[in-house]
Design a protein around this motif. Structure first.
Motif, short mmCIF file in Angstrom:
data_model
loop_
_atom_site.label_atom_id
_atom_site.label_comp_id
_atom_site.label_asym_id
_atom_site.label_seq_id
_atom_site.Cartn_x
_atom_site.Cartn_y
_atom_site.Cartn_z
N ALA A 143 -29.24 42.63 -77.14
CA ALA A 143 -30.51 42.85 -78.03
C ALA A 143 -30.99 41.42 -78.58
O ALA A 143 -31.65 41.36 -79.19
N ALA A 144 -30.34 40.33 -77.86
CA ALA A 144 -30.65 38.89 -78.45
C ALA A 144 -30.78 37.91 -77.27
O ALA A 144 -31.38 36.81 -77.60
N VAL A 145 -29.97 38.07 -76.25
CA VAL A 145 -29.79 36.82 -75.34
C VAL A 145 -30.61 37.19 -73.93
O VAL A 145 -31.49 36.40 -73.54
N ASN A 146 -30.26 38.38 -73.34
CA ASN A 146 -30.89 38.48 -71.92
C ASN A 146 -31.84 39.32 -72.16
O ASN A 146 -31.88 40.60 -72.57
N ILE A 147 -33.24 38.83 -71.68
CA ILE A 147 -34.55 39.47 -71.79
C ILE A 147 -34.65 40.70 -71.22
O ILE A 147 -34.96 41.65 -71.53
N ALA A 148 -34.68 40.56 -69.78
CA ALA A 148 -34.58 41.61 -68.75
C ALA A 148 -33.62 41.52 -67.70
O ALA A 148 -33.80 41.23 -66.72
N PRO A 149 -32.49 42.14 -68.08
CA PRO A 149 -31.32 41.88 -67.15
C PRO A 149 -31.28 42.60 -65.87
O PRO A 149 -31.58 43.83 -66.06
N THR A 150 -30.89 42.00 -64.91
CA THR A 150 -30.68 42.67 -63.68
C THR A 150 -29.49 43.32 -63.57
O THR A 150 -28.64 43.37 -64.73
N LEU A 151 -29.38 44.39 -62.69
CA LEU A 151 -28.17 45.25 -62.54
C LEU A 151 -26.84 44.48 -62.60
O LEU A 151 -25.71 44.56 -63.32
N GLU A 152 -26.84 43.08 -61.75
CA GLU A 152 -25.64 42.08 -61.82
C GLU A 152 -25.49 41.63 -63.11
O GLU A 152 -24.27 41.62 -63.69
N VAL A 153 -26.39 41.33 -63.99
CA VAL A 153 -26.14 40.81 -65.39
C VAL A 153 -25.78 41.86 -66.12
O VAL A 153 -24.96 41.84 -66.99
N LYS A 154 -26.19 43.15 -65.79
CA LYS A 154 -25.76 44.37 -66.94
C LYS A 154 -24.46 44.64 -66.63
O LYS A 154 -23.72 45.24 -67.63
N MET A 155 -23.77 44.39 -65.57
CA MET A 155 -22.21 44.62 -65.22
C MET A 155 -21.58 43.56 -66.11
O MET A 155 -20.55 44.12 -66.81
N ASP A 156 -22.01 42.60 -66.36
CA ASP A 156 -21.26 41.61 -67.36
C ASP A 156 -21.54 41.99 -68.92
O ASP A 156 -20.74 41.95 -69.72
N ILE A 243 -25.51 50.47 -74.28
CA ILE A 243 -25.97 49.72 -73.72
C ILE A 243 -27.42 49.79 -73.44
O ILE A 243 -27.84 50.85 -72.83
N VAL A 244 -28.60 49.06 -73.81
CA VAL A 244 -29.87 49.09 -73.88
C VAL A 244 -30.67 48.51 -72.55
O VAL A 244 -30.03 47.67 -71.86
N PRO A 245 -31.55 49.06 -72.09
CA PRO A 245 -32.34 48.80 -70.98
C PRO A 245 -32.76 47.27 -70.87
O PRO A 245 -32.79 46.64 -69.78
N ASN A 246 -33.14 46.53 -72.05
CA ASN A 246 -33.36 45.51 -72.02
C ASN A 246 -33.62 45.11 -73.71
O ASN A 246 -33.34 45.75 -74.45
N LEU A 247 -33.81 43.37 -73.59
CA LEU A 247 -33.95 42.82 -75.08
C LEU A 247 -34.77 43.55 -76.10
O LEU A 247 -34.36 43.82 -77.32
N GLU A 248 -35.99 44.15 -75.45
CA GLU A 248 -36.90 44.60 -76.37
C GLU A 248 -36.61 46.04 -77.17
O GLU A 248 -36.49 46.24 -78.13
N ALA A 249 -35.71 46.66 -76.22
CA ALA A 249 -35.34 48.02 -76.65
C ALA A 249 -34.28 47.76 -77.50
O ALA A 249 -34.15 48.61 -78.51
N GLY A 250 -33.35 46.86 -77.26
CA GLY A 250 -32.37 46.56 -78.19
C GLY A 250 -32.68 46.07 -79.37
O GLY A 250 -31.94 46.52 -80.52
N ASN A 251 -33.54 45.32 -79.43
CA ASN A 251 -34.01 44.66 -80.87
C ASN A 251 -34.75 45.62 -81.60
O ASN A 251 -34.39 45.77 -82.78
N MET A 252 -35.47 46.67 -80.79
CA MET A 252 -36.22 47.69 -81.65
C MET A 252 -34.90 48.52 -82.43
O MET A 252 -35.11 49.02 -83.41
N LEU A 253 -34.01 48.97 -81.36
CA LEU A 253 -32.99 49.89 -81.83
C LEU A 253 -32.25 49.37 -83.32
O LEU A 253 -32.12 50.00 -84.03
N ALA A 254 -31.69 48.14 -83.06
CA ALA A 254 -31.03 47.43 -83.99
C ALA A 254 -31.74 47.29 -85.34
O ALA A 254 -31.52 47.61 -86.30
N LYS A 255 -33.11 46.95 -85.23
CA LYS A 255 -33.81 46.79 -86.57
C LYS A 255 -34.19 48.17 -86.85
O LYS A 255 -34.62 48.40 -88.00
N SER A 256 -34.26 49.26 -86.34
CA SER A 256 -34.64 50.69 -86.79
C SER A 256 -33.48 51.00 -87.55
O SER A 256 -33.61 51.50 -88.64
#
Length: 311
Positions: A143-156, A243-256
């Motif tokens: 929710a803070a570093v990777n904005i729109a992670p690819t599948l490869e990035v999501k694996m990490d 594990i959220v799809p992207n930073l925007e979703a993670g940011n909204m989830l955490a702040k909610s």
């Protein structure tokens, strides 16, 4: 508001040896007090890196005692970040802690190709959230570093979160790969990537956790919701990693969770050579201490398994 999950986490971390932590540019009252609070609790041994005169002035103005703290002089925030990274590379610090500089300034020094703290693992951020009405702490990433992670990035991102769960002594790490639905829909790319991540886990490309996805948030954390959808899974309704799809979703989830459910959020960056403690001026004292406690437990897990990248 009671946060017994953080209290338990802090108590476990206090039973371990305090870790040397380079506190980068602690030039306001909240960041300096946060480091000193963690030191008093026996969590960290702070090395204060930044303009000596400014740090000492903040301490005087706010009645903070710097006795026993090492202070490394650096003229400005960028230099402080560079110097803190050097302390890690010299083996003098096992963690970094963000002070009053911008996160981008700190991370620029961390990810620098030739002189930074990169590993083979992609750097990602995890929130460890204490939600009062929820039984377990929730790890949310990224929710803070990777904005729109690819599948490869999501694996990490997933592997970093699983390894964090083990460092925090979670008995069974159950990972929900979130989307807007629980079925694979080619028109919704996050559902396809969720299915691929689960198959990667089946094939041993991701290890140490039980994965399921795609899952919507309700059927990831609520057994009744999972039952209504007739989802049979060891993860559905019982996930402790989201594990959220992207930073925007993670940011909204955490702040909610923070603003609607009175949750506290401890923040840690993983995937570098040492854990990086990210705190905000809006964080409660308990959340700041919990962030330090998480870093302590990650650092000790690294000592026990030095060949495994868990920070």
């Amino acid at each position: 508001m009671s946060h017994e999950k953080y209290d338990r986490l802090i108590e476990v971390a206090r039973s371990l040896e305090a870790i040397a932590t380079a506190v980068v540019h602690p030039c306001d009252a909240s960041s300096l007090a946060g480091a000193l609070d963690a030191a008093r609790m026996g969590l960290i041994r702070p090395i204060l890196v930044g303009p000596r005169a400014k740090i000492e002035a903040v301490a005087r103005e706010n009645g903070l005692d710097l006795s026993g703290c090492e202070l490394v002089d650096a003229p400005h925030s960028e230099a402080a970040a560079t110097q803190a990274v050097e302390l890690v590379k010299a083996g003098r610090a096992e963690a970094l802690m963000k002070g009053s500089l911008h996160t981008d300034e700190l991370m620029a020094a961390v990810v620098r190709k030739d002189t930074g703290l990169r590993t083979a693992r992609r750097i990602s951020h995890c929130f460890v959230m204490d939600v009062p009405a929820h039984e377990d702490a929730l790890i949310i990433s990224d929710a803070a570093v990777n904005i729109a992670p690819t599948l490869e990035v999501k694996m990490d991102i997933v592997q970093n979160a699983i390894d964090l769960g083990h460092a925090l002594r979670v008995p069974e790490v159950r990972v929900a790969i979130l989307s807007a639905m629980e079925t694979v829909n080619p028109k919704v790319p996050s559902t396809v990537e969720a299915a691929a991540l689960c198959k990667m886990a089946d094939r041993g490309q991701i290890t140490g956790g039980i994965l399921d996805g795609p899952l919507a948030l309700d059927n990831a954390i609520d057994l009744a919701a999972a039952g209504i959808k007739k989802i049979v899974s060891p993860v559905a309704g019982r996930a402790n990693v989201l594990i959220v799809p992207n930073l925007e979703a993670g940011n909204m989830l955490a702040k909610s969770l923070s603003f609607l459910a009175q949750a506290d959020s401890a923040g840690i960056v993983l995937g570098a050579k040492v854990p990086i403690i990210l705190t905000s001026r809006a964080d409660s004292v308990t959340a700041r201490l919990a962030s330090c406690a998480v870093a302590v437990m990650v650092a000790h897990a690294r000592r026990e398994s030095p060949t495994k990248v868990i920070a």
